[in-house]
Design a protein around this motif. Structure first.
Motif, PDB file in Angstrom:
ATOM      1  N   PRO A   1       0.821  -1.293  -0.001  1.00  0.00           N
ATOM      2  CA  PRO A   1       0.064   0.050   0.063  1.00  0.00           C
ATOM      3  C   PRO A   1       0.768   1.412   0.067  1.00  0.00           C
ATOM      4  O   PRO A   1       0.705   2.244  -0.249  1.00  0.00           O
ATOM      5  CB  PRO A   1      -0.856  -0.008   1.318  1.00  0.00           C
ATOM      6  N   SER A   2       2.225   1.105   0.303  1.00  0.00           N
ATOM      7  CA  SER A   2       3.044   2.505   0.611  1.00  0.00           C
ATOM      8  C   SER A   2       4.556   2.066   0.348  1.00  0.00           C
ATOM      9  O   SER A   2       4.585   0.657   0.615  1.00  0.00           O
ATOM     10  CB  SER A   2       2.622   2.972   1.797  1.00  0.00           C
ATOM     11  N   PRO A   3       5.171   3.020   0.208  1.00  0.00           N
ATOM     12  CA  PRO A   3       6.699   2.781   0.389  1.00  0.00           C
ATOM     13  C   PRO A   3       6.981   1.975   1.756  1.00  0.00           C
ATOM     14  O   PRO A   3       8.045   1.135   1.560  1.00  0.00           O
ATOM     15  CB  PRO A   3       7.360   3.977   0.463  1.00  0.00           C
ATOM     16  N   GLU A   4       6.556   2.463   2.938  1.00  0.00           N
ATOM     17  CA  GLU A   4       6.800   1.774   4.293  1.00  0.00           C
ATOM     18  C   GLU A   4       6.569   0.346   4.183  1.00  0.00           C
ATOM     19  O   GLU A   4       7.401  -0.452   4.861  1.00  0.00           O
ATOM     20  CB  GLU A   4       5.787   2.693   5.128  1.00  0.00           C
ATOM     21  N   SER A   5       5.637  -0.269   3.483  1.00  0.00           N
ATOM     22  CA  SER A   5       5.518  -1.611   3.528  1.00  0.00           C
ATOM     23  C   SER A   5       6.517  -2.508   2.873  1.00  0.00           C
ATOM     24  O   SER A   5       6.538  -3.739   2.914  1.00  0.00           O
ATOM     25  CB  SER A   5       4.114  -1.923   2.471  1.00  0.00           C
ATOM     26  N   MET A   6       7.356  -1.637   1.973  1.00  0.00           N
ATOM     27  CA  MET A   6       8.481  -2.412   1.459  1.00  0.00           C
ATOM     28  C   MET A   6       9.798  -2.418   2.272  1.00  0.00           C
ATOM     29  O   MET A   6      10.789  -2.962   2.014  1.00  0.00           O
ATOM     30  CB  MET A   6       8.839  -1.825   0.221  1.00  0.00           C
ATOM     31  N   THR A   7       9.805  -1.881   3.716  1.00  0.00           N
ATOM     32  CA  THR A   7      10.769  -1.786   4.376  1.00  0.00           C
ATOM     33  C   THR A   7      10.742  -3.139   5.422  1.00  0.00           C
ATOM     34  O   THR A   7      11.667  -3.127   6.429  1.00  0.00           O
ATOM     35  CB  THR A   7      10.656  -0.551   5.537  1.00  0.00           C
ATOM     36  N   SER A   8      10.128  -4.152   5.481  1.00  0.00           N
ATOM     37  CA  SER A   8      10.059  -5.502   5.885  1.00  0.00           C
ATOM     38  C   SER A   8       9.769  -6.458   4.839  1.00  0.00           C
ATOM     39  O   SER A   8       9.028  -6.343   4.000  1.00  0.00           O
ATOM     40  CB  SER A   8       9.088  -5.790   7.235  1.00  0.00           C
ATOM     41  N   PRO A   9      10.309  -7.716   5.263  1.00  0.00           N
ATOM     42  CA  PRO A   9       9.847  -8.904   4.294  1.00  0.00           C
ATOM     43  C   PRO A   9       8.251  -8.826   4.430  1.00  0.00           C
ATOM     44  O   PRO A   9       7.741  -8.916   5.380  1.00  0.00           O
ATOM     45  CB  PRO A   9      10.560  -9.925   5.186  1.00  0.00           C
ATOM     46  N   PRO A  10       7.784  -9.504   3.021  1.00  0.00           N
ATOM     47  CA  PRO A  10       6.458  -9.649   2.894  1.00  0.00           C
ATOM     48  C   PRO A  10       5.817 -10.776   3.568  1.00  0.00           C
ATOM     49  O   PRO A  10       6.768 -11.644   4.090  1.00  0.00           O
ATOM     50  CB  PRO A  10       6.266  -9.707   1.277  1.00  0.00           C
ATOM     51  N   GLU A  11       4.603 -10.939   3.784  1.00  0.00           N
ATOM     52  CA  GLU A  11       4.100 -12.087   4.585  1.00  0.00           C
ATOM     53  C   GLU A  11       4.359 -13.509   4.051  1.00  0.00           C
ATOM     54  O   GLU A  11       4.354 -14.630   4.680  1.00  0.00           O
ATOM     55  CB  GLU A  11       2.642 -11.813   4.770  1.00  0.00           C
ATOM     56  N   TRP A  12       4.572 -13.530   2.647  1.00  0.00           N
ATOM     57  CA  TRP A  12       4.872 -14.786   2.050  1.00  0.00           C
ATOM     58  C   TRP A  12       6.140 -15.412   2.284  1.00  0.00           C
ATOM     59  O   TRP A  12       6.534 -16.543   2.000  1.00  0.00           O
ATOM     60  CB  TRP A  12       4.440 -15.028   0.413  1.00  0.00           C
ATOM     61  N   ILE A  13       7.129 -14.531   2.795  1.00  0.00           N
ATOM     62  CA  ILE A  13       8.492 -14.994   3.117  1.00  0.00           C
ATOM     63  C   ILE A  13       8.522 -15.420   4.619  1.00  0.00           C
ATOM     64  O   ILE A  13       8.344 -14.557   5.538  1.00  0.00           O
ATOM     65  CB  ILE A  13       9.445 -14.021   3.090  1.00  0.00           C
ATOM     66  N   THR A  14       8.197 -16.862   4.801  1.00  0.00           N
ATOM     67  CA  THR A  14       7.789 -17.161   6.149  1.00  0.00           C
ATOM     68  C   THR A  14       9.139 -17.702   7.108  1.00  0.00           C
ATOM     69  O   THR A  14       8.877 -18.234   8.071  1.00  0.00           O
ATOM     70  CB  THR A  14       6.770 -18.559   6.009  1.00  0.00           C
ATOM     71  N   PHE A  15      10.271 -17.702   6.301  1.00  0.00           N
ATOM     72  CA  PHE A  15      11.390 -18.062   6.953  1.00  0.00           C
ATOM     73  C   PHE A  15      12.220 -16.631   7.558  1.00  0.00           C
ATOM     74  O   PHE A  15      11.992 -15.821   6.987  1.00  0.00           O
ATOM     75  CB  PHE A  15      12.451 -18.987   6.301  1.00  0.00           C
ATOM     76  N   PRO A  16      13.163 -16.899   8.313  1.00  0.00           N
ATOM     77  CA  PRO A  16      13.923 -15.632   8.746  1.00  0.00           C
ATOM     78  C   PRO A  16      14.666 -15.130   7.559  1.00  0.00           C
ATOM     79  O   PRO A  16      15.314 -15.626   6.799  1.00  0.00           O
ATOM     80  CB  PRO A  16      14.831 -16.226   9.848  1.00  0.00           C
ATOM     81  N   SER A  17      14.405 -13.536   7.448  1.00  0.00           N
ATOM     82  CA  SER A  17      14.926 -13.055   6.239  1.00  0.00           C
ATOM     83  C   SER A  17      15.295 -11.673   6.663  1.00  0.00           C
ATOM     84  O   SER A  17      14.327 -10.837   7.336  1.00  0.00           O
ATOM     85  CB  SER A  17      14.026 -13.122   5.013  1.00  0.00           C
ATOM     86  N   SER A  18      16.443 -11.001   6.073  1.00  0.00           N
ATOM     87  CA  SER A  18      16.608  -9.653   6.421  1.00  0.00           C
ATOM     88  C   SER A  18      16.385  -8.656   5.029  1.00  0.00           C
ATOM     89  O   SER A  18      16.626  -7.741   4.957  1.00  0.00           O
ATOM     90  CB  SER A  18      18.027  -9.366   6.914  1.00  0.00           C
ATOM     91  N   VAL A  19      16.033  -9.670   3.961  1.00  0.00           N
ATOM     92  CA  VAL A  19      15.747  -8.861   2.667  1.00  0.00           C
ATOM     93  C   VAL A  19      14.587  -8.378   2.676  1.00  0.00           C
ATOM     94  O   VAL A  19      13.436  -8.528   2.351  1.00  0.00           O
ATOM     95  CB  VAL A  19      15.682 -10.097   1.630  1.00  0.00           C
ATOM     96  N   ALA A  20      14.692  -6.891   2.467  1.00  0.00           N
ATOM     97  CA  ALA A  20      13.738  -5.571   2.723  1.00  0.00           C
ATOM     98  C   ALA A  20      14.725  -4.441   2.475  1.00  0.00           C
ATOM     99  O   ALA A  20      15.848  -4.366   2.382  1.00  0.00           O
ATOM    100  CB  ALA A  20      13.201  -5.483   3.926  1.00  0.00           C
ATOM    101  N   LEU A  21      13.877  -3.420   2.059  1.00  0.00           N
ATOM    102  CA  LEU A  21      14.597  -1.957   1.758  1.00  0.00           C
ATOM    103  C   LEU A  21      14.448  -1.028   2.923  1.00  0.00           C
ATOM    104  O   LEU A  21      13.302  -1.084   3.808  1.00  0.00           O
ATOM    105  CB  LEU A  21      13.764  -1.416   0.575  1.00  0.00           C
TER     106      LEU A  21
END
Length: 509
Positions: free
Chosen positions: A201-221
């Motif tokens: 919905p916004s740029p802020e939503s891209m600052t954390s991994p999306p819900e479909w990445i269910t394993f630990p991940s730091s891949v975000a902006l």
């Protein structure tokens, strides 16, 4: 009677002999046909007009041509002319197809000869998109004339779906991005309509991994990266189609997704993509460029590079930092100068390949006043083109300060160099997060607005290159070289699997 019997036997023997020769010749012909059969398959490749895309498509063309597939790589004349020549033994299998660069209605918006993103400022890329869309008709004509078995496309030409349907030619989407980046962006339903509003919905939503990445991940902006990514991906432009809509249609309509990655580096993300996309997701390997042969004399045009390699020859093994931010990252004066001062503070030897910025009148204007004189004993700044593979292959190079573009990550890690990353555009931030997560890189600290300080550049370089604390990172980088530089793994296993899919329509599990 006896004479007649002998004549009949002779005729029968002759017939048997002729028939045996026929079978032998036919057998040779059929064997030749079977050996030559793979070259009958024809694939058309269409990359987006950016060299960060054209080069991987060229590398994929080389790789599948080695497996006997006939390839037509399609682009516009100036882009084709800037590509390296394929090996002579592959020249019969790779054809460069030059489609005339289209003339847009307002021709003044694009400079003459500007056919790729590297040729224009960022704000004019939307007009390049308009021109690229006008390639639909000539591509359609080429497909009609050549009847290829497959079309392999980039994220951009969403109109290939119509060409594919009209001529009954299936197509594959080839991602030049890493599997983790493709997974982060998500499936087609998350990019348009209600799905987009729910997931992005916004740029802020891209600052954390999306819900479909269910394993630990730091891949975000990070915040400043998310604003730029969101604007480029979801905002309307003069071409009439957002990047997200183009990408979603390509993913939704293609027969399979091919990704420049491997299980050994991104296994979790590739497994996720297989479920996320609802169609075959095929890793084609990392497509590492072939290393310069050891012991061969480096043949580099231009007298200055002879001197630069002599300087490298005089440095200690693994002591020099290679600095390069490519041609797509158009850095400001403040950014270039801060990098220069960071190199100076680090007190490490360096070789910096710097594309002359638009704001610099003369080459010397690109770096701070007096920088070249102060660094003359331990560093070189090379303005313009640089033989990157030959530099990275040199034994005195030990690390790289760069933007963490996926192609450059692959090129650097195949030599086992440690990575200091300073991402600027598109997927670079996502690549940087994964490198740090895997202990393969150090990311330079940034302010909320994306600014960085010379002190943090120097600190990161020292950590990666010489400090005791950074030894684990250097060890991991050396270990990664066994994967990133394994030509047999990427050509025989991954390209072999992809070619099998092209021939049979079935992907290896």
């Amino acid at each position: 009677m006896k004479t007649y019997f002998c004549e009949v036997c002779g005729k029968i023997f002759s017939l048997v002999f002729v028939f045996s020769v026929f079978l032998y010749v036919f057998g040779l012909f059929w064997a030749d046909m079977r050996v030559d059969w793979p070259s009958k398959m024809h694939v058309v490749m269409l990359p987006w007009s950016a060299f960060g895309h054209i080069i991987p498509f060229f590398q994929l063309s080389i790789a599948i041509a080695k497996a006997g597939i006939r390839v037509s790589l399609v682009s516009t004349p100036r882009n084709i002319q800037r590509l390296p020549k394929p090996q002579p033994n592959l020249s019969s299998l790779i054809k460069f197809v030059e489609l005339p660069f289209p003339i847009v209605e307002d021709g003044s918006v694009l400079p003459e000869g500007a056919e790729a993103t590297v040729d224009i400022p960022f704000e004019k890329i939307q007009y390049l998109k308009v021109a690229f869309d006008l390639l639909q008709q000539p591509l359609k004509q080429y497909v009609a004339e050549t009847s290829p078995d497959w079309i392999i496309v980039d994220f951009f030409p969403y109109w290939v779906t119509e060409v594919s349907r009209e001529y009954g030619v299936p197509f594959v989407y080839f991602s030049v991005f890493s599997a983790s980046t493709v997974a982060f962006v998500g499936p087609p339903y998350s990019l348009v309509g209600d799905g987009r509003m729910r997931n992005w919905p916004s740029p802020e939503s891209m600052t954390s991994p999306p819900e479909w990445i269910t394993f630990p991940s730091s891949v975000a902006l990070k915040d400043f990266e998310a604003k730029a990514f969101y604007s480029e991906f979801f905002t309307d432009n003069v071409s009439g189609a957002t990047t997200s809509a183009r990408y979603a249609k390509i993913i939704d309509s293609c027969q399979a997704v091919a990704v420049r990655s491997c299980v050994e580096y991104e296994g979790e993300y590739l497994n996720l993509l297989g479920n996320l996309m609802g169609k075959p997701v095929i890793p084609v390997g990392l497509l590492p460029p072939e290393k310069p042969a050891e012991g061969t004399e480096i043949q580099i045009p231009g007298g200055s590079w002879v001197g630069n390699f002599k300087w490298l020859n005089n440095q200690k093994p693994k002591s020099v930092v290679f600095v390069g931010f490519g041609s797509e990252c158009k850095l400001t004066k403040d950014q270039v100068h801060e990098i220069a001062y960071g190199l100076e503070l680090s007190e490490l030897p360096f070789l910096w390949a710097l594309r002359k910025p638009d704001w610099a009148v003369e080459d010397d204007d690109a770096v701070p006043s007096g920088f070249g004189d102060r660094m003359s004993d331990r560093g070189i700044v090379c303005i313009g083109w640089a033989p990157q593979m030959e530099i990275l292959a040199h034994p005195s190079i030990g690390g790289s300060l760069f933007h963490s573009g996926w192609g450059s990550v692959i090129e650097t890690l195949q030599f086992g160099h440690c990575l200091v990353v300073l991402p600027f555009i598109i997927d670079q931030g996502l690549n940087a997060r994964l490198l740090v997560e895997k202990g393969l890189g150090v990311e330079i600290k940034r302010g909320e607005d994306g600014s960085f300080r010379r002190e943090d550049i120097a600190k990161s370089l020292i950590l990666a290159m010489v400090s005791e604390e950074g030894e684990k990172l250097r060890m991991r980088a050396r270990e990664a070289a066994a994967i990133f530089g394994d030509q047999k793994l990427h050509q025989d296993h991954y390209i072999g699997g992809f070619v099998e899919y092209l021939k049979t329509g079935f992907a290896k599990q």
